[in-house]
Design a protein around this motif. Sequence first.
Motif, mmCIF file in Angstrom:
data_model
loop_
_atom_site.group_PDB
_atom_site.id
_atom_site.type_symbol
_atom_site.label_atom_id
_atom_site.label_comp_id
_atom_site.label_asym_id
_atom_site.label_seq_id
_atom_site.Cartn_x
_atom_site.Cartn_y
_atom_site.Cartn_z
ATOM 1 N N VAL A 38 0.839 -1.200 0.000
ATOM 2 C CA VAL A 38 0.000 0.000 0.000
ATOM 3 C C VAL A 38 0.872 1.248 0.000
ATOM 4 N N GLN A 39 1.902 1.250 0.836
ATOM 5 C CA GLN A 39 2.781 2.421 0.906
ATOM 6 C C GLN A 39 3.465 2.670 -0.431
ATOM 7 N N GLN A 40 3.912 1.614 -1.082
ATOM 8 C CA GLN A 40 4.544 1.773 -2.397
ATOM 9 C C GLN A 40 3.561 2.358 -3.410
ATOM 10 N N ALA A 41 2.331 1.837 -3.413
ATOM 11 C CA ALA A 41 1.329 2.330 -4.362
ATOM 12 C C ALA A 41 0.983 3.788 -4.083
ATOM 13 N N GLN A 42 0.902 4.164 -2.817
ATOM 14 C CA GLN A 42 0.604 5.555 -2.478
ATOM 15 C C GLN A 42 1.707 6.485 -2.971
ATOM 16 N N GLN A 43 2.955 6.081 -2.795
ATOM 17 C CA GLN A 43 4.066 6.917 -3.247
ATOM 18 C C GLN A 43 4.098 7.015 -4.772
ATOM 19 N N VAL B 288 11.444 20.743 16.977
ATOM 20 C CA VAL B 288 10.911 19.383 17.028
ATOM 21 C C VAL B 288 12.019 18.376 16.769
ATOM 22 N N GLY B 289 11.663 17.086 16.967
ATOM 23 C CA GLY B 289 12.582 16.008 16.657
ATOM 24 C C GLY B 289 12.612 15.718 15.172
ATOM 25 N N SER B 290 13.363 14.707 14.798
ATOM 26 C CA SER B 290 13.584 14.432 13.377
ATOM 27 C C SER B 290 12.398 13.759 12.692
ATOM 28 N N ARG B 291 11.427 13.219 13.454
ATOM 29 C CA ARG B 291 10.246 12.581 12.841
ATOM 30 C C ARG B 291 8.983 13.157 13.495
ATOM 31 N N PRO B 292 8.685 14.448 13.258
ATOM 32 C CA PRO B 292 7.528 15.068 13.911
ATOM 33 C C PRO B 292 6.217 14.603 13.279
ATOM 34 N N ASP C 78 8.876 21.527 2.356
ATOM 35 C CA ASP C 78 10.099 21.957 1.662
ATOM 36 C C ASP C 78 9.960 21.809 0.145
ATOM 37 N N GLY C 79 8.775 22.145 -0.365
ATOM 38 C CA GLY C 79 8.546 22.134 -1.805
ATOM 39 C C GLY C 79 8.130 20.798 -2.374
ATOM 40 N N SER C 80 8.102 19.731 -1.571
ATOM 41 C CA SER C 80 7.701 18.403 -2.048
ATOM 42 C C SER C 80 6.377 18.004 -1.398
ATOM 43 N N LEU C 81 5.513 17.370 -2.190
ATOM 44 C CA LEU C 81 4.207 16.963 -1.684
ATOM 45 C C LEU C 81 4.323 15.685 -0.866
ATOM 46 N N LEU C 82 3.639 15.682 0.281
ATOM 47 C CA LEU C 82 3.514 14.484 1.101
ATOM 48 C C LEU C 82 2.203 13.776 0.768
ATOM 49 N N ILE C 83 2.111 12.496 1.110
ATOM 50 C CA ILE C 83 0.824 11.812 1.052
ATOM 51 C C ILE C 83 -0.043 12.388 2.169
ATOM 52 N N ALA C 84 -1.201 12.944 1.796
ATOM 53 C CA ALA C 84 -2.097 13.587 2.767
ATOM 54 C C ALA C 84 -3.259 12.647 3.060
ATOM 55 N N LEU D 158 5.060 11.058 6.783
ATOM 56 C CA LEU D 158 6.495 11.332 6.774
ATOM 57 C C LEU D 158 7.216 9.991 6.845
ATOM 58 N N LEU D 159 7.911 9.617 5.775
ATOM 59 C CA LEU D 159 8.468 8.275 5.666
ATOM 60 C C LEU D 159 9.924 8.184 6.102
ATOM 61 N N GLU D 160 10.576 9.320 6.330
ATOM 62 C CA GLU D 160 11.971 9.281 6.759
ATOM 63 C C GLU D 160 12.257 10.480 7.656
ATOM 64 N N ASP D 161 13.359 10.380 8.398
ATOM 65 C CA ASP D 161 13.724 11.460 9.310
ATOM 66 C C ASP D 161 14.058 12.731 8.535
#
Length: 728
Positions: free
Chosen positions: A109-114, A649-653, A677-683, A696-699
């Motif tokens: 699912v995560q791969q398909a969403q990305q 905040v920490g690295s994975r807020p 930072d200019g890139s779209l996240l999965i909302a 947020l998939l990475e720190d």
Amino acid sequence: MIKWTLLLAVALWLPASAEEGGLIWPLSLAPALTSTFGESRSRAFHAGIDLKTWGETGHPVQALADGYIWRVRTSPWGYGRALYQKLADGRMVVYAHLEDFAAPMAELVQQAQQQRGRYSVDLYFKEGEIPVLGGAVIAWSGESGAGPPHLHLELRDENNVAVNLLLHGFSIADTIAPTLQRVAITPHGRNAQVEGGHDPYVLNLRWQPSRGEFIGVRPVQVLGPVSISALMYDRADAAPNKLAPYRVELHIDGELIFAARYEQVRYGDMHQMYLDRPLAAFKGGIGRFYNLCRLPGNRLEFYEGPSDGILNLAKGRHEVVVVVADVNGNENRARFGLMVAEPPVIAGARIAAAANGTFIEARMTDADDRLVEVELASSRDGENWRRVDRRQSRSGPLKWQIHRNASYWRIQARDPAGATAFAICRLPEPAVPTFALERRPHADFVELVMRYEQVPSATPLVRIDTVNISPRQTGLREFRVAVPLDPSDPTGGSVLLRTPGAAVQRVVLDQQFVKPGAAAKLTYANGAVELGFAAASAYAPFFPQVETFEPQVSAALVAVGSAFALGPDVSFDRKVELRLRYDRETLPPEKLGIYREVAAEKWSLVSNEWDAVGRQMVARVRRLGRYALLADLEAPEISSLQPAEGSFVGSRPEIRGAVRDQGAGIGRETDIEFELDGSLLIAEYDPEAGRVYGHLLEDLSPGMHRLVLRVRDMSGNQAEMYSEFTVR
């Protein structure tokens, strides 16, 4: 990878029930339900059972039996995160409102969403790709999609028909019999009446300990074809939630007339819930009653018995028994009476002055009784009455001389069966009597309701074509009359309302006719409203009526003209195309929409499809009701953006924000954007909570970051909020 290992480890342990071919309870919690199969939802039946998780999420969900994962779906709406498992015997199990999937579904699912850049995905798999053993942990319970925390569980047979899980391997501790709260008796057709009226009559039931059953306190007066429906619920031992019963029967005079068992329902027939569960209002509320009849066009496979349940009973008293039971066989019943009789009619009541005094006179008729008790009473205030005379009378004229010490005079007739009619007149006054008119459309007639500001000195007169009709009085200042509609007379429908001392009022009713098997395109209100019926739309013949009114809307919406009350209250097998014309240039069409009134001053968007050629807004509706062309000019509201502006905040807020729109609403995922930072996240949007979460998939790297949340509503109004925060 940890969850995938857990899946394999648990899969090696096979419970005895799976080995024996049964179904495994999917939660480690003690079995308890919040909903059962066949309950009423806003637009369909509940197709499964809901397992109670006691307000918690994150409980491991085990596969009910051996099989394979056939489908995985994520959506902000409906079932939320859902798994579809094909069992080895060809049946399907649906697990819905999940918090998370086990491996490998979570990774897929995560791969398909990305890859697709959105939260909603719908993935299908072949047999052998993701095999599952009964008892394996395949997901965790949650509250995604609609509703609070629970696990929705659905079983479908090899033909994809939803079946009652409690009849297929699951059992719940239940020693509690269902409860019958009320019954509704509904007249069918212009010549049918219940308690002298054309609306459903709701009879309250009370428990009679000495008889061990519910009873109606008195017989209900009926005439012509009627049907029975019941407001009822069940409960089980483990939780207090109200559940649907399993079986209900209707007995008349000791004979089974009709029965229903809620065992299965086809998905293509889910919308026929409207035929099985009509809404009926009662003092203090409204509810969906279970019909104990099969209305025209009803394809549902619930029903049994020798008839369709529409009752046309002979004159006299009849005993009605409604029996209701749950899957475990706990049973209850309600008993009440129906009294079939032609009610008396009082027509032409009036107070008139003559040289020898003041008189009240009327004409009383009763079609099936030779003698009727007639009473004359007087009142100073219209509420407290004093009897002046009582007598037995044959059909014919009535006349009494009255004094002028009381302003109000009432003639009341009661036949031997207890059916009554009355007429109230007030001593003449110089003020011109005025009234408000309400139209109540039914399938083949319209009931006109006249509500006077003061009691008139004579019963108003209604002229339909060339026939004069005296309306029946239903309250101190209220009169009603049923006006028939005739498909052979499309130019008819003109009604004259005459009140002594006032100008004649003319009412025009629409005679356009819709019938099953015939397509129709009808226009109303000088072309402002258009209804398009497919041949398969109507279940039964009827005459649509359209009445204009001024809509009351919230501050978030703007009315761009009159609203339209479309009646009668019927539903359709094939949706009807509703078109509302907008020929102004004041507002851009993209801000407009067709809205339905769902409560007082509360409107919900149905469609904003614009036909530029015809300059019409278009919607496809399953039911008639109150609709309006409204505009939404207000942007959604955004608040509580996290991480907040200036925060460390920490690295994975956690990335989230609160959104709200009180107009057209937020109905598309593409209208919600989280940009980091200019890139779209999965909302991921949670419409019930009014929140949006960014995946947020990475720190994040140390330093400053910029977060932007953009939201558009269904009318294109956009809001934006941003924050700059620092990662330590």
